[in-house]
Scaffold this active site. Structure first.
Site, short mmCIF file in Angstrom:
data_model
loop_
_atom_site.label_atom_id
_atom_site.label_comp_id
_atom_site.label_asym_id
_atom_site.label_seq_id
_atom_site.Cartn_x
_atom_site.Cartn_y
_atom_site.Cartn_z
N HIS A 6 0.81 -1.23 0.00
CA HIS A 6 0.00 0.00 0.00
C HIS A 6 0.84 1.28 0.00
O HIS A 6 0.64 2.18 0.83
CB HIS A 6 -0.96 0.01 1.19
N ASN A 9 -6.99 -6.21 -5.33
CA ASN A 9 -8.09 -5.36 -5.79
C ASN A 9 -7.64 -3.92 -6.03
O ASN A 9 -8.26 -3.18 -6.78
CB ASN A 9 -9.25 -5.39 -4.79
N HIS A 10 -6.52 -3.51 -5.41
CA HIS A 10 -6.01 -2.15 -5.64
C HIS A 10 -5.19 -2.05 -6.92
O HIS A 10 -4.69 -0.98 -7.24
CB HIS A 10 -5.16 -1.70 -4.44
#
Length: 214
Positions: A114, A176-177
Site C-alpha cells: 500500500h 483489488n487495488h
C-alpha cells in the site's frame, strides 16, 4: 611441478624419486569452491534476465537505496520515461506466466504494501540484506501495492524493477487495488490514491498515462 622424494635403505644407499604434484584447485576455482559445487552451480538455470544490469533497473535500485538523495530524479521526466518502459517490459514477462503460480519452498510472502516505502526498506534490511538475487528462496507479493501510502510510485517502480531483473524469483500477484476502479478512486483516497500521486507528480496528461500504463 614434481615432488622429489629421497629414500634411504638400511645400507645407507639412497634412491631419488619424482612424483608429479596436482596443481591446487584453488588456482582455477577459488579458495572456497569445490569441484562438485562448481558443477552443480553451473548446471542450475539462471534466475536473472537480460535486464539484470540494465541502466533503467539500476536507476530504480539506486533510488530505492536512498530516495531522499534522488528527489530530482523522482520528479524528473526521466523517472516518468523509466516507469513507462518498466511497465511495457514487465507486461511481457507477466503475460508469459500461468494464471496459477506454482512456487517451490522456501518462499517469502508479502501482502498489502500500500505505497509504504518504509515497509519495503524494513524487508530489504532484514530479509534480503544481500539482495534478492543472493537470498535463497522465492519472493511472492500478494498485491495491493498502491493507495493509502504516500510512495505509490516508488513502491511500484521498485517491485517492477525487481521483477524485470529476477523474473523467475520475484512474483507479483494482483490485488483489488491493482484495478482502475479502486486505485482511480480519488474521491475516496484523496492524495493517497495512486491516480492522484501520478497526476500530482507529472501533471494531468503524463500522470494519467502513467496511471493507465501501470
Amino acid at each position: 611441478h614434481a615432488q622429489v622424494i629421497h629414500q634411504i635403505d638400511h645400507n645407507g644407499h639412497g634412491k631419488r624419486h619424482e612424483r608429479p604434484i596436482l596443481r591446487p584447485m584453488q588456482e582455477r576455482m577459488g579458495r572456497k569452491a569445490s569441484i562438485s559445487t562448481q558443477q552443480v552451480m553451473a548446471s542450475l538455470p539462471s534466475t536473472e534476465s537480460d535486464y539484470a544490469n540494465h541502466p533503467l533497473a539500476n536507476r530504480i535500485l539506486d533510488m530505492f537505496q536512498s530516495p531522499s538523495s534522488h528527489l530530482d530524479y523522482l520528479n524528473s521526466e526521466q523517472f516518468a520515461k523509466d516507469l513507462f518502459k518498466l511497465c511495457q517490459k514487465v507486461r511481457h514477462v507477466l503475460e508469459r506466466e500461468p494464471r496459477v503460480v506454482y512456487l517451490q519452498s522456501p518462499a517469502y510472502i508479502f501482502g498489502d504494501i500500500h505505497g509504504n516505502l518504509e515497509d519495503l526498506h524494513f524487508f530489504s534490511d532484514n530479509i534480503w540484506r544481500l539482495g534478492m538475487n543472493l537470498t535463497a528462496g522465492n519472493f511472492l507479493f500478494l498485491g495491493d501495492y498502491v493507495d493509502r501510502g504516500m510512495s505509490c510510485l516508488e513502491v511500484t517502480a521498485y517491485l517492477l524493477a525487481m521483477k524485470l531483473q529476477l523474473p523467475n524469483k520475484v512474483y507479483l500477484l494482483r490485488g483489488n487495488h491493482e484495478t482502475r476502479d479502486v486505485n482511480g478512486w480519488e474521491e475516496h483516497y484523496g492524495e493517497r490514491s495512486f491516480i492522484y500521486q501520478c497526476r500530482a507528480r507529472f501533471g494531468d496528461d503524463i500522470g494519467y498515462r502513467i496511471w493507465e500504463a501501470c
